[in-house]
Scaffold this active site. Structure first.
Site, PDB file in Angstrom:
ATOM      1  CG  ASP A   8     -14.097 -28.546 -94.816  1.00  0.00           C
ATOM      2  OD1 ASP A   8     -13.754 -29.215 -95.018  1.00  0.00           O
ATOM      3  OD2 ASP A   8     -14.839 -27.599 -95.272  1.00  0.00           O
ATOM      4  CD  GLU A  10     -15.650 -24.641 -97.127  1.00  0.00           C
ATOM      5  OE1 GLU A  10     -14.789 -24.390 -98.085  1.00  0.00           O
ATOM      6  OE2 GLU A  10     -15.784 -26.173 -97.020  1.00  0.00           O
ATOM      7  CG  HIS A 143     -17.401 -26.737-102.212  1.00  0.00           C
ATOM      8  ND1 HIS A 143     -15.863 -26.591-102.311  1.00  0.00           N
ATOM      9  CD2 HIS A 143     -17.729 -26.790-103.706  1.00  0.00           C
ATOM     10  CE1 HIS A 143     -15.957 -27.618-103.727  1.00  0.00           C
ATOM     11  NE2 HIS A 143     -17.104 -27.553-104.590  1.00  0.00           N
ATOM     12  CG  ASP A 148     -17.605 -29.938 -97.985  1.00  0.00           C
ATOM     13  OD1 ASP A 148     -18.671 -30.170 -98.387  1.00  0.00           O
ATOM     14  OD2 ASP A 148     -16.747 -29.248 -98.274  1.00  0.00           O
TER      15      ASP A 148
END
Length: 926
Positions: A8, A10, A143, A148
C-alpha cells in the site's frame, strides 16, 4: 508454495503526474502466515495538503528527515523480489506510481478490489473499509500504509476462502469465461477449483417457483374508516422496538386521513407533504388496509431507486409489524421493475466464452456466473455495475425479449426472473414500481403490471418528464450500431455452424443463402448509417446553438424548410431501404429456418428463434422511431436532434407536446383512487397547486398542502446577497468564487453549492480550490472529482468539505446532521430557453415565463432548499447568490415558495459572520 507481498502507498494526492509517494507499507506472506514487513516514510518535494494530513495523520515534520524515493527503491525491490503483488485498487493506483518510480516487481498483480467484485457480486460496496467490516477484520490505523497493507492481506486471504466455498460447477464456468483473459485474479479461482471436490448444479440459478396464492377479491367494496387507519399508525406508541422515536405529527395524520378518504370515495387527490411529514406511512397504512380488506391491489410508484429501496427495506417492515400489532394480517408487498433490470437466463445461456475476447467483458460474465449462484431475483440492483458492464448488461437483460412459454425453457421450469417477479406481483396487495415502468405499462395497455385499482405516485413532480419519455421515442447512432453488431454476431455464429455441419443440411434448404444475404445486408447498412449521422451532425452544427455539453436542435416546420434538411432526408431514405432489406431477411430466416436451426447450431433451437424474433422486433422499432423523427411533421409532437458530447453520437427523439391528456386517458381512467404526492408540488401564489395540476392532468382532484414537521421555519436562515453582479456580467464568476470562499470558510466546510451550469461549476471550483485548501477545506466538484454520488460520499465522510453539484444534486440526496449546514444557490434554476421540449411547451402559454418557466424554476428552487433540513435537530443556512432574486419582480416568487423561515438581505462581506452566528445557535440573524 506461492509467496505474496501485500503493498500500500500513501501519497500527496491521486494525480499521477503531480503527486508523490509519502509512505510505503508492505507485508510478505504465504500459506503459513507473515514472513516479513517493510515500512518507510518517503520525503516528497512539496508540503502535504491539509486534507492528506487529516486523512493519514502524517505531518510535514515527520517527512523532513525521511529518505528520498530514489534511496529506497533498491530496498523495496529486494523486498518484493518475485513475489506476487497484492493490493486494493493496486492496478489503477499503486502500480502506476511504482512504474513512475521505476520500481521493478512481479508481473503477477492481484487486485483485491477486482477480486471482491467477482467473488462478492451482490455486496455493492468494495472499499477496503467495507470489506474489512464484512470479514470482521480490524484495521488499527486506516490510511496508513503498513496497516492498510496488512488489512489488504487479510482481505485477500478471506477472498481466497470465499472462492473455495463456491461449487465446482460455478468455479469451472467462471474459469471458462476467463480462459482467454490475461487477468491474474483467475489464478485464485483455479486454486480454489483444484482444492475442492464439490460439484452439482449452480445453487440458486434456478430458484423454486413462487407459491404465493393470487388475491381473492371481495364481493363488494369494503371501506376502511379513517379512525381505523389512524389506530394502526398510533399503535407505534406501544412499539418502541419498531419506531423508537415515534411521535404524533399532525401533518402525517391529516395526510393519512385524506388518503383513506380518497380510497373509500374513489377520489383523485394531490398532496404536497413537506420534509419530515412521514408521508410513506401516511399512504402505506390506508392503502394496505384497503387492499387487504378488499383483496385488491394498490400500486406505489416512485421516481428514484433510493425511495423504492427505502420503502421495501424500511417502511414496509414497519407497516407489517404495525398491522400485526393491531390484529391484521401482514400485507404482501413486492417490487416490480422494467425488463432491463432483470437478467435473461436464456440470453446468458447462449453466450459462448470463445466469443468474449475483451477482458472486462469476460470478467463481468464470470462475475454474473458467481452471482447466479446466490441471487433469487436476477435484479441488477444487487450488482454495482460500472460503465463497461452496463453495455454487456443491456445485451443480456430481459429488455426487448419477446419470450413466451413456447420458446423459453426458463419460463417453462419457472426459473425466469422476470416471470417470477410478475408472479410475486400478481400475488401481492401492494406493488412498488417506478414511474418509467408504470408509464410504459400504461402506454402498452397494461401489459407489464398486474391489474390494479388504486395508485399512489410519490415524487410526483417527476411524472411529467417520465411521461414525456414513456410516450415518446429516442434512437440514434449507438442504437443502430449495437443492433447491427448484434445481427452480425448472430449471423456469424450461424454461418460458422452451417459450415461445420454443411453436409447434414439438405441441399434444398434456403438457410445458407439467406444467411449469406443477411450478412451482406449488415455490411450494406454501415455506409448509409454513417451518411445519415454525418448529415445530422452537419445540420446541427449549422443551425444549433453552441452548448457546453450536448448540442440540441428542435426540428419544427421552419427547420424542415431549410435547404440542407433534404440532405438528411435523402440519406435516411437510403438507410431505411437497407435496414428494411435486412429486417426482411431476418424475418425470412426465422420463418424458413424453424425446422433446420437445430442442425446448424449447438444451442437450443428455441433460443435461437427467440433471438431472431427479438432482433426482428428491435429493427422494426428502430426504423419506426427514426421515421417519426425525420419523416413526419406532427404539430402534436416535439422532435429534436442531439449530439452527445460523451461519445453516444447523434440521437433522434420525438415526444408528445402535452402529456396531461395522455396521463388521464392511459393512467388515471377507470381507476378507483389516484393519489399524487411529493415535497415540491406547490409554487406559491393564490392557487399554489395550479401548475402541477395542469402539467399532471389532475384538474378535478382534491388538494392538500401540508407543511414540514421538522420545524424548518426555526431551523433555517435564508441569506440573500444584496450586491452580487448580474449573472451575465464578466464579474459574476470571480465575485461568486470570492463569496463562496468566505461563506464556506465561515461554515468550516459542511457545504453544498448548487449550480445550473457545469461550465460555471468548473470555473468556480478552480478559483476556490486553493484558498479553501489553505483553510483546510476540500473542494469536491461533480464531474471533476467524481460522480454526484462520489462528491456526496466525500462530504459525508469529511465534513470539512464543500460539494459542488449540478442538476442531479438539486434533489434526491440526504445528508443529515452537521455534515450539511450551508447550502449555496449560485443561480436561480431556470430551464435553458432553447431546450427543445421546454421551448415547444412554452409556446402553449399566453405568458410563457409567468405561467411555465417561473413555476418550473420555483419548484426546482424548493427542491434545492429541501437538501438543507433533513431531521429535527438539523440547523442550516441557505445563501442565494443570484442578484435576480431581488432585482427582478419575479424574484419574490422564489422566496414565497419557501417555508416561512427567517430571510435577510445583506452585502456579501457581511454574510460570513451571519452564517457563523446562526450555526452557533442564535435564533435570530444579527
Amino acid at each position: 508454495m506461492t509467496t505474496y507481498v501485500s503493498l500500500d502507498l500513501e501519497t500527496t494526492g491521486t494525480d499521477l503526474a503531480n503527486d508523490e509517494i509519502i509512505e510505503i507499507g508492505a507485508v510478505k506472506f504465504d500459506e503459513n502466515g507473515i514472513i516479513d514487513r517493510f515500512e518507510t516514510f518517503v520525503r516528497p518535494g512539496r508540503s502535504l495538503p491539509q486534507f492528506i494530513q487529516e486523512l493519514t495523520g502524517i505531518g510535514d515534520n515527520e517527512l523532513l528527515t525521511a529518505p528520498a524515493l530514489e534511496s529506497v527503491v533498491l530496498q523495496l525491490e529486494e523486498f518484493l523480489a518475485d513475489s506476487a503483488l497484492v493490493g486494493h485498487h493496486i492496478v489503477p493506483f499503486d502500480v502506476p506510481f511504482l512504474r513512475r518510480a521505476q520500481v521493478r516487481h512481479s508481473e503477477i498483480v492481484l487486485d483485491t478490489y477486482q477480486l471482491a467484485r467477482l467473488l462478492l457480486p451482490g455486496v455493492g460496496e468494495y472499499r477496503l473499509a467495507s470489506l474489512s467490516a464484512l470479514f470482521d477484520i480490524t484495521n488499527p490505523r486506516p490510511h496508513r500504509a503498513l496497516a492498510d497493507a496488512e488489512t489488504t492481506m487479510e482481505v485477500f486471504q478471506a477472498l481466497r476462502m470465499q472462492a473455495a466455498l463456491l461449487p465446482a460447477s460455478v468455479l469451472s464456468r467462471a474459469i471458462l469465461w476467463l480462459a482467454g483473459s490475461s487477468w491474474h485474479g483467475k489464478a485464485v479461482l483455479q486454486e480454489a477449483l483444484a482444492q475442492t471436490s464439490r460439484g452439482g448444479a449452480v445453487t440458486g440459478s434456478r430458484p423454486a417457483p413462487e407459491t404465493d396464492k393470487p388475491l381473492e377479491r371481495a364481493r363488494a367494496t369494503v371501506e376502511v374508516p379513517q379512525q381505523e387507519a389512524v389506530r394502526v399508525l398510533a399503535s407505534a406508541h406501544d412499539r418502541p422496538d419498531i419506531l423508537p422515536q415515534f411521535e404524533d405529527r399532525p401533518e402525517q395524520v391529516k395526510m393519512l386521513e385524506a388518503v383513506a378518504a380518497a380510497l373509500n370515495l374513489g377520489q383523485r387527490l394531490i398532496i404536497e407533504a413537506g420534509t419530515g411529514t412521514g408521508k410513506s406511512l401516511a399512504y402505506l397504512v390506508p392503502l394496505a388496509l384497503h387492499s387487504i380488506k378488499n383483496g385488491s391491489r394498490g400500486v406505489i410508484s416512485t421516481n428514484t431507486i433510493n425511495l423504492q429501496q427505502q420503502l421495501m427495506l424500511k417502511d414496509v417492515p414497519i407497516l407489517n409489524q404495525l398491522l400485526e400489532t393491531t390484529g391484521y394480517q401482514p400485507a404482501r408487498v413486492t417490487t416490480l421493475k422494467g425488463r432491463r433490470n432483470y437478467l435473461c437466463l436464456n440470453r446468458f445461456a447462449t453466450q459462448e466464452p470463445s466469443l468474449t475476447p475483451v477482458e472486462e467483458e469476460a470478467r463481468f460474465l464470470a462475475r454474473l456466473t458467481v452471482w447466479l449462484a446466490e441471487t433469487q431475483t436476477g435484479d441488477r440492483a444487487e450488482l454495482r455495475l460500472n460503465r463497461d458492464e452496463e453495455g454487456v448488461w443491456r445485451r443480456l437483460s430481459a429488455e426487448d425479449s419477446g419470450c413466451t412459454a413456447n420458446n423459453c425453457p426458463y419460463i417453462v421450469d419457472g426459473s425466469c426472473y422476470l416471470v417470477r417477479a410478475r408472479r410475486r406481483a400478481e400475488a401481492s396487495h401492494l406493488v412498488i414500481t417506478n414511474h418509467a415502468l408504470l408509464l410504459t405499462d400504461s402506454a402498452m395497455g397494461g401489459y407489464l403490471l398486474p391489474a390494479w385499482e388504486n395508485l399512489v405516485i410519490d415524487e410526483a413532480h417527476h411524472l411529467e418528464n417520465q411521461a414525456t419519455q414513456a410516450f415518446g421515442c429516442t434512437t440514434g447512432e449507438r442504437d443502430i450500431k449495437e443492433w447491427l453488431e448484434a445481427c452480425g454476431r448472430l449471423l456469424a455464429r450461424m454461418i460458422a455452424a452451417q459450415r461445420r455441419v454443411g453436409r447434414i443440411v439438405p441441399d434444398r434448404s434456403i438457410i445458407p443463402r439467406l444467411l449469406e444475404a443477411a450478412a451482406l445486408a449488415v455490411e450494406g447498412c454501415e455506409a448509409p448509417a454513417k451518411n445519415v449521422m454525418t448529415a445530422a451532425q452537419t445540420f446541427l452544427e449549422l443551425h444549433a446553438e453552441t452548448s457546453e455539453y450536448d448540442r440540441e436542435l428542435r426540428i419544427n416546420a421552419a427547420m424542415r424548410a431549410q435547404p440542407d434538411w433534404s440532405t438528411l432526408e435523402v440519406a435516411w431514405d437510403a438507410l431505411r431501404a437497407t435496414l428494411e432489406r435486412l429486417i426482411e431477411l431476418l424475418d425470412r430466416l426465422r420463418v424458413a429456418g424453424a425446422a433446420d436451426f437445430d442442425r446448424l447450431v449447438v444451442v437450443n433451437r428455441d433460443s435461437l428463434v427467440l433471438e431472431m424474433d427479438n432482433l426482428y422486433a428491435q429493427g422494426r422499432e428502430l426504423v419506426e422511431a427514426m421515421a417519426v423523427a425525420i419523416e413526419r411533421d406532427d404539430p402534436e409532437r416535439i422532435v429534436w436532434l442531439r449530439a452527445d458530447s460523451r461519445g453516444g453520437g447523434i440521437t433522434f427523439s420525438a415526444a408528445p407536446l402535452q402529456v396531461s391528456s395522455l396521463l388521464e386517458e392511459n393512467l388515471y381512467a377507470d381507476k378507483n383512487a389516484v393519489i399524487l404526492t411529493g415535497a415540491t408540488l406547490a409554487t406559491g401564489g393564490d392557487d399554489p397547486l395550479a401548475y402541477s395540476r395542469r402539467r399532471l392532468g389532475l384538474d378535478d382532484g382534491e388538494e392538500i398542502i401540508l407543511g414540514s414537521s421538522l420545524g424548518v421555519e426555526q431551523a433555517a436562515l435564508v441569506l440573500v446577497a444584496s450586491d452580487m453582479p448580474e449573472p451575465d456580467s464578466e464579474l459574476y464568476v470571480p465575485t461568486l468564487a470570492a463569496t463562496i470562499t468566505g461563506l464556506v470558510g465561515a461554515s468550516e466546510g459542511r457545504a453544498l453549492c448548487l449550480f445550473t451550469s457545469h461550465a460555471s461549476l468548473a470555473a468556480t471550483a478552480q478559483m476556490v480550490a486553493e484558498p479553501l485548501a489553505a483553510a483546510g477545506i476540500r473542494v469536491l466538484a461533480q464531474g471533476i472529482d467524481g460522480t454526484a454520488e462520489d462528491v456526496i460520499y466525500g462530504l459525508r465522510r469529511d465534513p470539512r468539505s464543500v460539494a459542488f453539484g449540478a442538476a442531479s444534486l438539486w434533489e434526491g440526496i440526504d445528508v443529515a446532521g452537521e455534515a450539511l449546514s450551508l447550502l449555496i444557490i449560485a443561480r436561480l434554476p431556470f430551464s435553458v430557453p432553447s431546450e427543445p421540449v421546454f421551448a415547444a411547451r412554452a409556446e402553449l402559454y399566453e405568458d410563457p415565463f409567468a405561467e411555465y418557466a417561473l413555476p418550473q424554476a420555483t419548484l426546482r428552487f424548493k427542491q434545492g432548499f429541501g437538501r438543507l433540513i433533513r431531521t429535527r435537530t438539523d440547523r442550516g443556512v441557505m445563501a442565494v447568490l443570484d442578484s435576480r432574486i431581488r432585482s427582478k419582480r419575479y424574484g419574490q416568487a422564489f422566496l414565497e415558495a419557501l417555508p416561512k423561515c427567517a430571510i435577510q438581505q445583506a452585502p456579501r462581506e457581511t454574510l460570513p459572520p451571519l452564517v457563523t452566528e446562526w450555526l452557533k445557535g442564535s435564533q435570530e440573524p444579527a
